[in-house]
Write an enzyme that holds these catalytic residues in place. Structure first.
Site, mmCIF file in Angstrom:
data_model
loop_
_atom_site.group_PDB
_atom_site.id
_atom_site.type_symbol
_atom_site.label_atom_id
_atom_site.label_comp_id
_atom_site.label_asym_id
_atom_site.label_seq_id
_atom_site.Cartn_x
_atom_site.Cartn_y
_atom_site.Cartn_z
ATOM 1 N N GLU A 197 -34.296 -62.370 3.535
ATOM 2 C CA GLU A 197 -34.944 -63.349 3.120
ATOM 3 C C GLU A 197 -36.344 -63.437 3.408
ATOM 4 O O GLU A 197 -36.538 -63.281 4.872
ATOM 5 C CB GLU A 197 -34.325 -64.541 3.187
ATOM 6 C CG GLU A 197 -35.148 -65.861 2.596
ATOM 7 C CD GLU A 197 -34.285 -67.066 2.334
ATOM 8 O OE1 GLU A 197 -33.067 -67.133 2.477
ATOM 9 O OE2 GLU A 197 -34.928 -67.874 1.834
ATOM 10 N N ASP A 202 -25.698 -72.623 1.081
ATOM 11 C CA ASP A 202 -25.954 -74.106 1.566
ATOM 12 C C ASP A 202 -27.106 -74.573 0.960
ATOM 13 O O ASP A 202 -27.352 -75.999 1.262
ATOM 14 C CB ASP A 202 -25.763 -74.040 3.075
ATOM 15 C CG ASP A 202 -26.816 -73.142 3.465
ATOM 16 O OD1 ASP A 202 -27.518 -72.456 2.754
ATOM 17 O OD2 ASP A 202 -27.162 -73.127 4.738
ATOM 18 N N SER A 203 -27.955 -74.042 0.043
ATOM 19 C CA SER A 203 -28.923 -74.742 -0.632
ATOM 20 C C SER A 203 -28.307 -75.827 -1.593
ATOM 21 O O SER A 203 -29.100 -76.554 -2.206
ATOM 22 C CB SER A 203 -29.625 -73.634 -1.637
ATOM 23 O OG SER A 203 -28.623 -72.818 -2.248
ATOM 24 N N GLU A 229 -26.035 -67.107 8.805
ATOM 25 C CA GLU A 229 -27.510 -66.846 9.132
ATOM 26 C C GLU A 229 -27.356 -66.276 10.402
ATOM 27 O O GLU A 229 -26.714 -66.884 11.529
ATOM 28 C CB GLU A 229 -28.291 -68.027 8.959
ATOM 29 C CG GLU A 229 -28.273 -68.463 7.359
ATOM 30 C CD GLU A 229 -29.201 -69.432 7.030
ATOM 31 O OE1 GLU A 229 -29.932 -69.761 8.255
ATOM 32 O OE2 GLU A 229 -29.192 -70.106 6.251
ATOM 33 N N LYS A 237 -20.812 -66.210 4.147
ATOM 34 C CA LYS A 237 -22.157 -65.689 4.636
ATOM 35 C C LYS A 237 -22.756 -66.524 5.920
ATOM 36 O O LYS A 237 -22.328 -67.769 5.606
ATOM 37 C CB LYS A 237 -22.963 -65.659 3.518
ATOM 38 C CG LYS A 237 -24.407 -65.510 3.770
ATOM 39 C CD LYS A 237 -25.397 -65.171 2.789
ATOM 40 C CE LYS A 237 -26.120 -66.390 2.157
ATOM 41 N NZ LYS A 237 -26.973 -67.316 2.964
ATOM 42 N N ASP A 241 -21.063 -70.124 1.731
ATOM 43 C CA ASP A 241 -21.988 -70.169 2.901
ATOM 44 C C ASP A 241 -21.218 -70.876 3.795
ATOM 45 O O ASP A 241 -20.775 -72.069 3.618
ATOM 46 C CB ASP A 241 -23.404 -70.746 2.564
ATOM 47 C CG ASP A 241 -24.637 -69.930 2.566
ATOM 48 O OD1 ASP A 241 -24.473 -68.857 3.227
ATOM 49 O OD2 ASP A 241 -25.751 -70.402 2.004
HETATM 50 O O1 KIV Z 1 -28.038 -71.187 0.251
HETATM 51 C C1 KIV Z 1 -28.599 -70.240 -0.253
HETATM 52 O O2 KIV Z 1 -28.702 -70.530 -1.626
HETATM 53 C C2 KIV Z 1 -28.871 -68.857 0.100
HETATM 54 C C3 KIV Z 1 -29.614 -67.967 -0.603
HETATM 55 C C4 KIV Z 1 -29.693 -66.448 0.039
HETATM 56 C C5 KIV Z 1 -29.999 -68.090 -1.927
HETATM 57 O O3 KIV Z 1 -28.557 -68.546 1.183
#
Ligand code: KIV
Length: 281
Positions: A185, A47-48, A118, A116, A86
């Site tokens: 992280e 999500d970056s 968080e 993924k 993400d």
């Molecule tokens: O969004 C992202 O790029 C991440 C990282 C772990 C690089 O979550």
């Protein structure tokens, strides 16, 4: 049968091997193709994306539709690495049902092979619900960018004993919930080493020292295409930002000086054809 294909079990097996897991982010087809032709293990559509490609100040504004569009593009170029997407902010926080629906879209519509999300112990139940729906989950704890408003900044986490114990508890709870790997992280390297030693699923570090089972970086940071100031943990392996500007400046100069396009880059009409055009015949 593709013998190079990395799968969820391939990644989990690395816990007991000396070969580190290496992962990078990608957000489009071109970079996905390039990365997939290397020996990279995981491509993450992070999500970056919100900050790197869409220009937002945080990761919070990226939507499900945007994540689906970019994941679909990356999936077209990704045939060897494991493709993880993400889950964007607010796509999994509300309920199990919403989380399963949204994760399902990333798999079914966009071609991701795992998601993924968080959060530590408080996300364990949600993660279990996803895994029961046959959706593999990568955890992400420590510095979690979607919590920026609660954290007040992108700072290293685990600054006192209580915080380090909570991060360790988070890792154990995610393991119990059934994640296939955990991103650590922005935590101190000794805490990352302790977690890596004490859990059975692979850890993938970013700003977490050398003792993790693997490493991930944002592609644009590694290539020197990222922001002007990057975190301490980023190693820039090249500076494509400078190279891009150099190439574009050369292009501008050559067009203005009428050096480009030259004969080698132009289609030449045969004299006879030209003649017949001017004759009107
Ligand atoms: O969004 C992202 O790029 C991440 C990282 C772990 C690089 O979550």
């Amino acid at each position: 049968m593709n013998h190079n294909k990395k799968t969820v079990p391939t990644i989990m097996e690395r816990k007991n091997s000396s070969k580190k897991i290496v992962a990078l982010t990608a957000y489009d087809y071109s970079f996905s193709r390039l990365l997939d032709a290397t020996d990279l293990d995981i491509i993450l559509v992070g999500d970056s994306l919100a900050m790197v490609s869409l220009g937002h100040d945080t990761t919070l504004p990226v939507s499900m539709e945007e994540m689906i569009m970019h994941t679909r593009a990356v999936s077209k170029g990704c045939h060897n690495a494991l493709l993880v997407a993400d889950m964007p902010f607010m796509s999994y926080q509300v309920s199990d049902e919403q989380a399963i629906t949204n994760a399902g879209r990333l798999i079914q519509e966009a071609g991701a092979e795992a998601v993924k999300l968080e959060g530590g112990a408080r996300m364990a139940g949600r993660i279990q619900a996803l895994i029961h729906a046959d959706i593999p989950v990568m955890g992400h704890i420590g510095l979690t960018p979607q919590s920026i408003n609660r954290l007040g900044g992108y700072r290293v986490q685990g600054k006192n004993f209580k915080e380090t114990r909570q991060i360790k508890r988070d890792a154990l709870k995610l393991q119990e919930a059934g994640v296939f790997s955990i991103v650590l992280e922005g935590i101190y390297d000794d805490l990352a080493a302790e977690i890596t030693q004490d859990i059975k699923v692979p850890t993938i570090g970013i700003g977490a020292g050398i003792k993790c089972d693997g490493q991930i970086l944002v592609l644009h940071d590694l290539l020197g295409l990222g922001m002007s100031s990057t975190p301490k943990f980023v190693k820039q392996y090249t500076n494509l930002g400078n190279e891009t500007q150099k190439a574009v400046n050369n292009y501008i100069q050559e067009v203005r000086d009428e050096i480009f396009p030259d004969a080698d880059h132009s289609y030449k009409t045969k004299t006879q054809q030209l003649k017949s055009v001017s004759d009107g015949s």
